[in-house]
Design a protein around this motif. Structure first.
Motif, mmCIF file in Angstrom:
data_model
loop_
_atom_site.group_PDB
_atom_site.id
_atom_site.type_symbol
_atom_site.label_atom_id
_atom_site.label_comp_id
_atom_site.label_asym_id
_atom_site.label_seq_id
_atom_site.Cartn_x
_atom_site.Cartn_y
_atom_site.Cartn_z
ATOM 1 N N GLU A 1 1.241 -1.012 0.093
ATOM 2 C CA GLU A 1 -0.272 0.008 0.066
ATOM 3 C C GLU A 1 1.279 1.243 -0.018
ATOM 4 O O GLU A 1 0.427 2.382 -0.241
ATOM 5 N N LEU A 2 1.599 1.911 0.631
ATOM 6 C CA LEU A 2 2.872 2.380 0.917
ATOM 7 C C LEU A 2 3.331 2.449 -0.215
ATOM 8 O O LEU A 2 4.132 3.876 -0.793
ATOM 9 N N LEU A 3 4.042 1.295 -1.221
ATOM 10 C CA LEU A 3 5.130 1.842 -2.173
ATOM 11 C C LEU A 3 3.877 2.282 -3.932
ATOM 12 O O LEU A 3 4.014 2.696 -4.431
ATOM 13 N N GLY A 4 2.396 1.877 -2.812
ATOM 14 C CA GLY A 4 1.530 1.787 -4.377
ATOM 15 C C GLY A 4 1.104 0.899 -5.874
ATOM 16 O O GLY A 4 2.635 0.720 -5.783
ATOM 17 N N TYR A 5 0.250 1.192 -6.300
ATOM 18 C CA TYR A 5 0.606 0.193 -7.781
ATOM 19 C C TYR A 5 -0.658 0.599 -8.257
ATOM 20 O O TYR A 5 -1.778 1.213 -7.648
ATOM 21 N N GLU A 6 -0.842 0.062 -9.192
ATOM 22 C CA GLU A 6 -2.073 0.607 -10.479
ATOM 23 C C GLU A 6 -3.416 -0.499 -10.608
ATOM 24 O O GLU A 6 -4.308 -0.449 -9.721
ATOM 25 N N GLU B 1 12.083 -4.275 -11.997
ATOM 26 C CA GLU B 1 11.626 -3.403 -12.149
ATOM 27 C C GLU B 1 10.744 -3.654 -13.414
ATOM 28 O O GLU B 1 10.828 -4.370 -13.864
ATOM 29 N N GLY B 2 9.304 -2.559 -13.020
ATOM 30 C CA GLY B 2 8.067 -2.922 -14.416
ATOM 31 C C GLY B 2 7.713 -4.520 -14.202
ATOM 32 O O GLY B 2 6.535 -4.251 -15.166
ATOM 33 N N LEU B 3 8.334 -5.457 -13.484
ATOM 34 C CA LEU B 3 7.181 -6.511 -14.087
ATOM 35 C C LEU B 3 6.003 -6.524 -13.533
ATOM 36 O O LEU B 3 5.977 -6.135 -11.793
ATOM 37 N N ARG B 4 5.209 -7.173 -13.861
ATOM 38 C CA ARG B 4 3.390 -6.746 -12.908
ATOM 39 C C ARG B 4 2.778 -8.830 -12.821
ATOM 40 O O ARG B 4 2.847 -9.445 -13.614
ATOM 41 N N VAL B 5 1.534 -8.183 -12.152
ATOM 42 C CA VAL B 5 1.171 -9.622 -12.447
ATOM 43 C C VAL B 5 0.518 -10.246 -13.257
ATOM 44 O O VAL B 5 0.880 -11.172 -13.951
ATOM 45 N N ARG B 6 0.181 -9.299 -13.967
ATOM 46 C CA ARG B 6 -0.752 -9.250 -15.784
ATOM 47 C C ARG B 6 0.275 -9.798 -16.975
ATOM 48 O O ARG B 6 0.173 -10.962 -17.221
ATOM 49 N N GLY C 1 8.139 -11.640 -3.824
ATOM 50 C CA GLY C 1 7.198 -10.819 -5.321
ATOM 51 C C GLY C 1 9.046 -11.536 -5.576
ATOM 52 O O GLY C 1 9.375 -10.850 -6.727
ATOM 53 N N TYR C 2 9.505 -12.596 -5.126
ATOM 54 C CA TYR C 2 11.253 -12.768 -5.592
ATOM 55 C C TYR C 2 10.986 -14.208 -6.368
ATOM 56 O O TYR C 2 11.661 -13.864 -6.829
ATOM 57 N N PRO D 1 -1.833 -5.534 -5.472
ATOM 58 C CA PRO D 1 -1.067 -5.369 -5.208
ATOM 59 C C PRO D 1 0.657 -5.917 -4.344
ATOM 60 O O PRO D 1 1.256 -5.329 -4.558
ATOM 61 N N TYR D 2 0.081 -6.977 -5.754
ATOM 62 C CA TYR D 2 1.626 -7.615 -5.493
ATOM 63 C C TYR D 2 2.481 -7.082 -6.283
ATOM 64 O O TYR D 2 3.467 -7.854 -6.408
ATOM 65 N N ASP D 3 1.846 -6.518 -7.472
ATOM 66 C CA ASP D 3 2.998 -5.905 -8.655
ATOM 67 C C ASP D 3 4.249 -4.478 -7.587
ATOM 68 O O ASP D 3 4.712 -4.797 -7.777
ATOM 69 N N ALA D 4 3.198 -3.895 -6.575
ATOM 70 C CA ALA D 4 3.785 -3.062 -5.739
ATOM 71 C C ALA D 4 5.441 -3.923 -5.504
ATOM 72 O O ALA D 4 6.973 -3.583 -5.319
ATOM 73 N N LEU D 5 5.448 -5.382 -4.468
ATOM 74 C CA LEU D 5 6.353 -6.245 -3.953
ATOM 75 C C LEU D 5 7.061 -6.750 -5.234
ATOM 76 O O LEU D 5 8.871 -6.961 -5.168
ATOM 77 N N LEU D 6 6.333 -7.282 -6.239
ATOM 78 C CA LEU D 6 6.997 -7.880 -7.456
ATOM 79 C C LEU D 6 8.303 -6.862 -8.449
ATOM 80 O O LEU D 6 9.272 -6.609 -8.018
ATOM 81 N N ASP D 7 8.015 -5.167 -7.896
ATOM 82 C CA ASP D 7 8.184 -4.315 -8.708
ATOM 83 C C ASP D 7 9.583 -4.414 -7.505
ATOM 84 O O ASP D 7 11.265 -3.583 -8.247
ATOM 85 N N ILE D 8 9.685 -5.064 -6.520
ATOM 86 C CA ILE D 8 10.756 -4.718 -6.049
ATOM 87 C C ILE D 8 12.219 -5.049 -5.629
ATOM 88 O O ILE D 8 13.303 -5.099 -6.497
#
Lengths: 511, 511
Positions: free
Chosen positions: B154-159, B172-177, B422-423, B162-169
């Protein structure tokens, strides 16, 4: 390993607590920089040096800025104003950190950077000059280094002699007047002992075992076994290999020593190991309550050296160590030498041009030479130009031998290329304090040495010296633990006892 | 080792230069902390852990404060405003450091400390829970960790998710879709290949050599020799031992890998070595001009893993590697196995409960399982309570086997106890990109693999991937270097080629 004693809640004053909270980051930086130094000497791949140096420089710069933090300065001033209400540990913290801050403030960053730059180049040039036995190459660098040291002495300030300011960096409170008094007794006494040893014939000048080569893998196993014999706590320390043996303290529970295997004359590796063990034991036995504070280290270079020398020379080269050593050398290296034979092998005495190869009797003459020349360079009564000739002449006066080239003379030590002026005397101070410890134990509890009671020896040192860390300034620590100030007397007594009396009754002590 | 190419004067913009000057201390801290981590896993004496952790915490805290430095923030904003006028390297610096600053700003120190505290305890509890095969012990810790991850998202934000925010750590740029699309093709294709391999009989499920024990000293010599075969630059790198093999980058000229010797089934040590070699080569071939900047590292976890997997699986487990391996195993370990026999030994395929023992075919099914469960935990559609049963059920669906206890199921991996959500997906992304590299080389320059031309393989990777470091975001780097976005296609093609086609023409490639 004896459990280290714990001072009850030593830090209670609120100002000191704030100082320690601020110190915490400095401690962490020191931990990191120490590890970086250890790694550089042991495992770092060769080409890593450039990044390692750059990273160390950044962290040293940060350390310098943290020492100049005005809040820290203010807290130290507050604490200094109420010094009488603080306990000995709290006072130790204020004193040790206050010294660091004062040095950081006194030396402008521009000068510190210049020194770092020059000494870094000078170390490389010194190596080449030594290889080529050509002092001229090194001369301009040494001239600049001496000039920087003279400037540092003025910036740091002194009462009697500019060299005092440099001595004080390595040994808090040590002065030219102390060393002049010390050497004026020690040098003639040493030469008397040396003359009698050389004419006496008991201690050989050379021993056939010095020419024996050895298998390095077997030596590695021997060193581990000797550390086991010394109850080395492997969960709190390491043994590794490096070109120049050293001890690195990463904390009370992580103390690392190194050794070098030259492949011949096994005593060189054995005594370098025991020497570093002495340094390491000091760290391992500091009171745990002092951990991660400015006083969780040795009291001074001299007191540190007293510990390494005590173990190397007084314990390790004493007759009481020979039975153990004889067994180990037989078992691990196939060396067949009885204790008395070993005693002669590890205690050869000969005037030698090289300090690091010097024996107990002649060693301090090498230091006296360096002390005398450093003092003259710093006070300006001698130029770097005049140095090589002065070295050779003094060497001939003291030991009756003259270096065939600067390689065996003025270029033999790395110290000056590092800018370390005022450091050499702490080696002799170490020998002096080690002899004071010997005299005290030999008079109160001779069985600790005669019976090689290692556990009680460790406990003796822990209780009187180690546990205090840098709580007291070195002079006060020595006075408290040994009841007197350092002087030549104990060292002369020790040399006379070992080199003149002991040969007649050696068998009483061979165990 | 190929000399690394040097970008001409890559950093010219004044703002970027100021950013890099500020970054220098962060780089030095990272260097120190990396060395502290390497030492902790390799040589640190056991009891040193407490001081090491305390020092690392202080330095991490300082790093966090330096990232929040308002001057650095201001410089980054200035640079972001003129992004179009910057070159790719300068933009890379601003992007990578900007990401770090945004994460540091988004996560309040209180939450970061709480996560550090909980995960540090959870790792210990996880070990005990795994030993006792008792999920209940670990459950409360995992619940708190999941809650913290959800808060971080939630703090990192996502479109979208929510798992997208963790993947991105981690990527960079990896998304659930992206991952949903990837796995929806990969999972059924993998199961088709697996069914045919299991019924085909060419690739064994077990091989007798897996039961052979070996002498660890001989294995040490073998590993050194294999690194020599791979032209390992010993002046720029090391090989050591640790409980869990890893690669540590201390700079472009100091890259260290580790290996573990279990004493049986030598292929495990060999392929762990080649895997880490792949990671290390990435660092060793980054453009020197990027050294000591934020872009002197890998582009992402996934791209990094593509390099280790490429060397481990595609080069090292390929038919082209078998002649060399056969010679080395004979010479160093006394193993007498012809190339074809070795090929079967190192390419067994069997549904297994344990991810780290999984083969190339089944590996991504293990990741798909973890990905699916992590996503549900983070989006809140599943509780930690429901996790063990969900794991076992899904394992049975995917591989037809059910864990006898949580030890072989939900408790097998350390990652969740570290808070790493997300790793796992980056492992499959690594396999995907490795297969894309294979497809490209196999179509353009098949002789690089077929002829085991290691020098040209290294150069191929250096030119297209390594030299750029983190200059480009991973998606852009892959697009530039391989001409397309990651998708399941190349990996499916690779698996079909190796596991379905190759058995019929293996002898063409055994060299």
């Amino acid at each position: 390993m004896t459990a280290t004693e714990r001072a009850e809640n030593p830090f209670r004053d609120e100002t000191v607590k704030k100082i320690l909270a601020k110190y915490r980051l400095l401690w962490a930086l020191d931990h990191a920089v120490a590890l970086m130094g250890w790694d550089l000497e042991t495992y770092m791949p060769r080409d890593g040096i450039s990044d390692r140096s750059a990273a160390a420089e950044e962290l040293e710069g940060l350390r310098h800025r943290l020492l100049l933090d005005p809040e820290l300065g203010q807290l130290l001033r507050e604490a200094e104003e109420k010094l009488d209400s603080l306990n000995v540990y709290e006072r130790g913290v204020v004193r040790v950190l206050g010294r660091e801050v004062r040095v950081a403030k006194a030396i402008p960053e521009e000068l510190a950077r210049r020194e770092a730059r020059v000494t870094s180049k000078a170390t490389v040039v010194w190596r080449e000059a030594k290889r080529k036995a050509d002092f001229k190459l090194f001369k301009p660098y040494l001239e600049e280094i001496v000039e920087i040291q003279r400037r540092k002495a003025e910036l740091l300030g002194y009462e009697d002699h500019p060299y005092d300011a440099l001595l004080d960096i390595y040994e808090e409170g040590l002065r030219v007047r102390d060393l002049d008094a010390l050497f004026s007794e020690l040098v003639p006494a040493t030469r008397r002992v040396l003359d009698r040893v050389l004419s006496g014939g008991f201690y050989p000048q050379r021993h056939p075992l010095e020419d024996e080569s050895y298998d390095v893998d077997k030596a590695r196993a021997l060193m581990k076994r000797l550390l086991d014999d010394l109850d080395w706590p492997w969960s709190r320390g390491r043994l590794d290999e490096s070109a120049h043996p050293f001890t690195m303290d990463l904390g009370i529970d992580d103390v690392r020593i190194t050794v070098r295997y030259e492949g011949h004359d096994i005593k060189r590796a054995v005594y370098s190991l025991v020497h570093e063990y002495g340094h390491a034991l000091y760290h391992l036995q500091i009171d745990r309550a002092l951990a991660r504070t400015p006083i969780a280290g040795g009291a001074s270079m001299g007191v540190h050296e007293s510990q390494s020398r005590f173990w190397e020379n007084i314990v390790g080269r004493g007759p009481w160590f020979m039975r153990l050593l004889s067994e180990r050398l037989r078992e691990y290296m196939g060396v067949d030498a009885a204790p008395e034979e070993l005693y002669r092998y590890v205690n050869t005495v000969r005037p030698d041009l090289i300090r690091v190869d010097a024996d107990e009797v002649t060693y301090n003459l090498h230091i006296y030479l360096r002390y005398t020349l450093e003092k003259k360079l710093i006070e300006g009564s001698m130029t770097v130009d005049e140095l090589p000739e002065a070295w050779d002449t003094m060497m001939e006066e003291l030991l009756g031998i003259r270096p065939p080239s600067p390689r065996e003379g003025v270029l033999q030590d790395i110290h000056w290329s590092h800018g370390s002026f005022g450091y050499f005397p702490t080696y002799t101070l170490g020998n002096v304090v080690a002899a004071m410890i010997w005299r005290r134990i030999w008079s109160d509890n001779p069985e600790l040495l005669a019976g090689l009671d290692l556990a009680r020896l460790r406990e003796w040192l822990r209780e009187r010296i180690h546990r205090w860390g840098a709580t007291f300034p070195p002079k006060e620590l020595v006075e408290r633990s040994l009841g007197e100030q350092p002087s030549a007397r104990a060292l002369v007594e020790y040399l006379e006892w070992k080199y003149l009396e002991l040969p007649g009754k050696l068998h009483e002590y061979l165990g």
